[in-house]
Enzyme design. Structure first.
Site: not given
Length: 551
Positions: A55, A58-59, A96, A335, A377
């Protein structure tokens, strides 16, 4: 070691294993509002490890969001445990993963994580230069290494394949399709980078452990290692002429900083903190994580993506004692990304902003900002010659099923430069990588994070000379014939010759996985590489193409 770091990890060997370090760093009790679901001490440690592995990327470590939404208690407690369980289990259309139905988490683990993200987050420890030096090991000194290549491997066509959950990389001979060796590394190696000479391979795990592998040895082996933080995604090496193999750079998610190291020993030399003021909000950001790093072929410089602040830091490594850094403001949440075909322009994905920033690395300035689809991405992206628009670069998206094609020639095709000239429908959202090759007429795109198994287990391919024809879908996981499991197909990667495309079929750790090799010209199955040691293969990086930024 510094006292604060030493106290946090007093009972541990310094960051000996990431999950243990994370568990202890997060184990401190924090006051939770009345009515917040409870966890036992053992559940907290388990949940810390799962959060890091699945997790945090991304978070965020502090759960403030970036590519993924914020997961702070003021937001999660309102949603409630039942809603959070459903989301964790089934995933979302925005990219997700479906951790429950996809087999990564059990029903009990889904419930535990739903309760966990309602707890107040606790920051892991910082890490100083001295802390890094305490983890640094030179296993084979430079003086004891070969002075010439001691093996018969065609190392220019070697693939470094991440074995995510076993914490290893497999070096695979691209000619024979045989595994040369499997080496113990950090957890879930995110990036493999080859030195400018092609001799050394640098790999960084998500646990910020870097391993230096000497490919000249009779059997390639790890010759040095270091921990540069608690969580990381990027490593790169100096490529400018005269500086080959001189330096390596590691960027970390936590602590928010980067470190420059000796290229042949990994000795840490210089740390730069990346916390700072965000480009669009002018707010101070503590958790300003370092994502992709690329090395310039024009100057002795690294381009460092700082995710949350939207800053590209262009770092001149020619004089570390008087370090010069040029900072370029771009959209936030930078990113990944790569060069267009001339390698002058860095095509940089600000994925949570749905934009591509174009950085002119020769002039050190922002050349353009381009709106694209939802959550681009690209990995490094894909370069090819569009029959109508000339040289272009393409990205796929996590959040939708489109492929954005951007003109990249401001000299001969100025009217198309830095514009999205095409939007092509792919075979599904949830894409992580798109790839082509100068010798190919194919454009390959994956969708491993799509909720539909038929899509996540397949690959899409387009004819560059007939893009209007649409995407052809190939059942890669079916060709692998592995039996049951999630079997996500991820990361198209070409061999050196550009006539084969390799795909990882990423299954659960207790299931069979494989590498599938496809003939690029015929689009037919050529080889399935299977071995019990291929545990959760994900990324794989060809030496020649990675070293020369061919994509």
């Amino acid at each position: 070691m510094k006292s604060s770091y030493k106290k946090t990890l007093a009972a541990l060997a310094v960051l000996a294993t990431l999950p243990l370090a994370i568990a202890n760093a997060y184990a401190a009790d924090a006051a939770a509002p009345a009515g917040t679901p409870t966890l036992t001490a053992d559940e907290i440690k388990q949940a810390n490890q799962i959060y890091f592995e699945r997790c945090a990327g991304c978070h965020g470590v502090l759960r403030k969001g970036a590519t993924g939404k914020p997961l702070t208690p003021d937001l999660t407690t309102v949603k409630g445990t039942a809603f959070l369980k459903k989301t964790i289990a089934n995933g979302t259309p925005g990219g997700m993963p479906n951790f429950g139905t996809g087999g990564e988490l059990t029903v009990d683990q889904v419930d535990m994580m739903a309760r966990y993200i309602q707890q107040p987050p606790v920051a892991p420890p910082e890490m100083s230069l001295e802390d890094m030096k305490a983890t640094w090991k030179v296993i084979v000194p430079v003086k004891d290494r070969p002075t010439k290549k001691m093996n018969n491997y065609n190392i220019s066509n070697v693939f470094s394949t991440t074995l995510r959950d076993s914490g290893e990389v497999a070096l695979i001979d691209g000619d024979t399709k045989e595994i040369i060796t499997i080496l113990k590394t950090g957890y879930a190696v995110h990036i493999s980078r080859y030195s400018a000479s092609g001799r050394y391979l640098y790999v960084t795990g998500r646990d910020a452990k870097i391993n230096l592998i000497d490919l000249w040895m009779e059997k390639p082996a790890i010759v040095a290692e270091i921990k540069t933080g608690v969580e990381a995604r990027s490593v790169e090496t100096s490529k400018f002429k005269g500086w080959e193999d001189k330096y390596a750079i590691s960027g970390t998610y936590w602590p928010p900083q980067f470190v420059i190291m000796e290229g042949d020993t990994l000795k840490p030399l210089k740390i730069v903190v990346t916390s700072g003021i965000a480009s669009e909000t002018n707010e101070y950001v503590k958790e300003a994580r370092v994502a992709a790093i690329v090395a310039s072929h024009y100057k002795p410089e690294f381009m460092v993506n700082v995710k949350e602040t939207g800053k590209v830091m262009i770092v001149d490594y020619s004089d570390l004692n008087n370090l010069k850094t040029t900072t370029i403001d771009t959209p936030r949440f930078l990113h990944d990304g790569g060069f267009e075909s001339t390698k002058r322009y860095f095509m940089d994905a600000a994925n949570a902003s749905n934009k591509i920033a174009v950085i002119d690395i020769k002039a050190n300035k922002l050349a353009a900002t381009i709106d694209v689809g939802k959550v681009p991405h690209p990995g490094r992206g894909a370069n090819f010659i569009d029959p109508k628009f000339g040289p272009v670069w393409a990205t796929s998206h996590l959040g939708d099923d489109t492929i954005a094609v951007i003109g990249t020639d401001p000299v001969k095709h100025k009217q198309h430069a830095w514009k999205m000239v095409r939007t092509i429908k792919g075979h599904g959202s949830g894409s992580l990588f798109i790839k082509s090759h100068p010798k190919s007429t194919n454009l390959w795109v994956d969708a491993p994070l799509n909720k539909d198994a038929k899509i996540s287990q397949s690959i899409g391919v387009l004819d560059i000379n007939n893009l209007d024809k649409g995407v052809t879908v190939l059942p890669i996981a079916e060709w692998a014939n592995l039996g049951d499991g999630a079997k996500r197909v991820v990361q198209p990667e070409y061999n050196k010759a550009g006539d084969e495309v390799w795909f990882a079929v990423w299954n659960a750790a207790d299931k069979k996985s494989a590498i599938v090799v496809v003939d690029d010209k015929t689009r037919k199955l050529k080889k399935v590489i299977t071995d019990p040691r291929l545990i959760t293969p994900t990324g794989h990086f060809n030496l020649n193409n990675t070293m020369h930024d061919i994509y």
